[in-house]
Write a protein that holds these residues in place. Structure first.
Motif, mmCIF file in Angstrom:
data_model
loop_
_atom_site.group_PDB
_atom_site.id
_atom_site.type_symbol
_atom_site.label_atom_id
_atom_site.label_comp_id
_atom_site.label_asym_id
_atom_site.label_seq_id
_atom_site.Cartn_x
_atom_site.Cartn_y
_atom_site.Cartn_z
ATOM 1 N N MET A 1 -7.631 63.437 41.140
ATOM 2 C CA MET A 1 -7.900 62.529 42.273
ATOM 3 C C MET A 1 -7.960 61.062 41.852
ATOM 4 N N GLU A 2 -8.427 60.792 40.610
ATOM 5 C CA GLU A 2 -8.537 59.397 40.167
ATOM 6 C C GLU A 2 -7.161 58.744 39.989
ATOM 7 N N ARG A 3 -6.131 59.543 39.871
ATOM 8 C CA ARG A 3 -4.755 59.018 39.773
ATOM 9 C C ARG A 3 -3.918 59.789 40.780
ATOM 10 N N LEU A 4 -4.267 59.618 42.071
ATOM 11 C CA LEU A 4 -3.778 60.563 43.070
ATOM 12 C C LEU A 4 -2.296 60.464 43.414
ATOM 13 N N ASN A 5 -1.644 59.401 42.929
ATOM 14 C CA ASN A 5 -0.202 59.311 43.194
ATOM 15 C C ASN A 5 0.648 59.942 42.097
ATOM 16 N N GLU A 6 -0.025 60.518 41.095
ATOM 17 C CA GLU A 6 0.721 61.034 39.944
ATOM 18 C C GLU A 6 0.629 62.551 39.857
ATOM 19 N N LEU A 7 1.692 63.162 39.374
ATOM 20 C CA LEU A 7 1.692 64.595 39.081
ATOM 21 C C LEU A 7 2.256 64.737 37.671
ATOM 22 N N THR A 8 1.518 65.436 36.816
ATOM 23 C CA THR A 8 2.010 65.637 35.453
ATOM 24 C C THR A 8 2.679 67.007 35.368
ATOM 25 N N ILE A 9 3.898 66.986 34.863
ATOM 26 C CA ILE A 9 4.697 68.215 34.798
ATOM 27 C C ILE A 9 4.971 68.548 33.335
ATOM 28 N N ARG A 10 4.735 69.790 32.993
ATOM 29 C CA ARG A 10 5.059 70.268 31.634
ATOM 30 C C ARG A 10 6.105 71.366 31.750
ATOM 31 N N ARG A 11 7.109 71.288 30.859
ATOM 32 C CA ARG A 11 8.113 72.361 30.820
ATOM 33 C C ARG A 11 8.159 72.921 29.414
ATOM 34 N N PRO A 12 8.569 74.176 29.258
ATOM 35 C CA PRO A 12 8.575 74.776 27.911
ATOM 36 C C PRO A 12 9.340 73.904 26.919
ATOM 37 N N GLY A 13 8.729 73.674 25.772
ATOM 38 C CA GLY A 13 9.394 72.898 24.726
ATOM 39 C C GLY A 13 9.318 71.397 24.926
ATOM 40 N N GLN A 14 8.683 70.958 26.030
ATOM 41 C CA GLN A 14 8.570 69.511 26.279
ATOM 42 C C GLN A 14 7.097 69.141 26.416
#
Ligand SMILES: NC(=O)c1ccc[n+]([C@@H]2O[C@H](COP(=O)([O-])OP(=O)(O)OC[C@H]3O[C@@H](n4cnc5c(N)ncnc54)[C@H](O)[C@@H]3O)[C@@H](O)[C@H]2O)c1
Length: 373
Positions: free
Chosen positions: A273-286
């Motif tokens: 919520m403190e950075r509500l415009n962001e979504l962090t995405i993780r993919r295998p190997g990255q």
């Protein structure tokens, strides 16, 4: 341009009553369809000074010191922003008068009361939505699209934390701490938001095991049954994914930490919520890749400003409430049919899960959620 006007009446001029006043006045400026605006007809609060202040600040035409006064107005939407023990009777009365209703979360102070509220309002045949506002945060809608498109693969885990400090500096405690008025404490107040998110993003909760903690005492000794200050629960969702929920209202160093993570077989996402415009995405190997959701094509693009050559500007909590208000005005006016807002059935189901979490902690065992149809 002529916008459809919805005549709004609101119960409650407290913290969230102010947010809804701001949101409903702002929603009419939206550029998105449907073209609707709110006429702030009347606000009711036992605290007349609060009602008068909010009326003056946001432009409510009339004030009442009794919610029954709202029912004498000609309304197209009834907003219930009162304490939890005041959600049921006024909302049912408004619905039975044929007025669409929008009620704060948790829908009621217990699963049983929420069930009766849902059934009474459904029988009245009016539009009804419960204010789980996280659904109107663009990053949450973006997360939902990612999951639905299969980009994250099969979802295996949901985990969330909601940490705040709700203790007044003078140690006094509000109705929220009173089991008789609020029902559950941190579980219903904070946990309910994330329980709704798990259901919205992944699937229904099927079973749960929990621990709760209570440290607060009322210095005035008026509240004798103080509800939970914190809880931790683990559960299983309908697709087999595991879920964990933690919330506390007594963490002095957290102004508002609200975060969830979702792991799938092809990718993971996390949001705060403190950075509500962001979504962090993780993919295998990255490693983690953080992306601004307020880019062209985001779910609320163009709500007030056109996205485009001048960029997409960051949004805040206020705007998310305005997204929700705009949606509710669309439903109440009959111009919107594909809302993502929580219905009263959703509100009831979350209340049943909240009750089961409390019971699980008390009985020290894992319990299935026994939803009523
Ligand atoms: N969606 C969210 O993010 C969010 C955030 C905060 C609160 N809430 C919910 O909103 C509701 C209200 O919470 P709040 O923080 O605004 O509480 P609050 O105590 O700040 O405000 C409640 C208001 O209701 C008034 N009231 C009490 N009894 C009344 C009566 N009989 N008739 C008329 N008015 C009466 C009080 O005077 C007060 O102004 C709760 O259900 C809470 O869970 C939701």
């Amino acid at each position: 341009m002529t916008k459809t006007t919805v005549r709004v009446g609101q119960l409650g001029a407290g913290f969230i009553g102010q947010m809804h006043s701001l949101a409903f006045s702002n929603a009419g400026f939206s550029r998105l369809q449907p073209e609707v605006r709110a006429d702030l007809v009347a606000i009711a609060d036992v605290n007349q000074a609060a009602a008068a202040d909010i009326a003056e600040r946001y432009g409510w035409t009339a004030t009442h010191n009794d919610w029954n006064g709202l029912l004498g107005e000609d309304l197209g939407l009834f907003v219930n922003a009162g304490p939890n023990d005041l959600h049921s009777a006024p909302t049912i009365a408004a619905a039975q008068a044929g007025i669409p209703v929008f009620c704060e979360k948790p829908l009621a102070s217990s699963g049983d009361v929420a069930y009766k509220l849902w059934k009474a309002v459904a029988a009245a045949g009016v539009e009804h939505r419960c204010a789980f506002m996280h659904r109107f945060i663009p990053a949450v809608q973006f997360a939902r699209e990612l999951i639905a498109s299969g980009e994250l693969g099969e979802i295996r885990h949901f985990r969330s934390r909601f940490l705040m400090n709700m203790l007044a500096p003078d140690g006094s405690v509000s109705w929220r701490f009173d089991r008789g008025r609020s029902g559950a404490g941190a579980i219903g107040d904070l946990g309910s938001h994330h329980i709704d998110l798990a259901r919205f993003l992944v699937g229904e909760v099927q079973e749960i095991a929990a621990l709760t903690g209570t440290w607060t005492v009322d210095p005035a000794q008026l509240i004798t049954d103080v509800n939970d200050d914190s809880f931790i629960a683990i559960g299983r969702l309908e697709n087999g994914a595991t879920a964990s929920f933690e919330a506390s209202r007594v963490v002095a160093s957290h102004a508002l930490t609200g975060e969830f993570e979702i792991d799938g077989t092809k990718g993971s996402i996390s949001w705060n919520m403190e950075r509500l415009n962001e979504l962090t995405i993780r993919r295998p190997g990255q490693g983690p890749m953080t992306q601004m959701v307020t880019r062209p094509g985001h779910p609320m693009e163009g709500f007030w400003l056109p996205g485009g050559v001048q960029g997409s500007h960051p949004l805040g909590w206020n705007e998310c409430f305005a997204h929700q208000a705009h949606d509710m005005l669309g439903l109440a006016s009959g111009h919107l049919t594909d809302s993502v807002a929580a219905t009263f059935e959703d509100g009831y189901r979350v209340a049943e899960i909240v009750d089961t979490i409390e019971r699980s902690a008390k009985e020290r065992r894992t319990l299935p959620i026994a939803f009523k149809a």
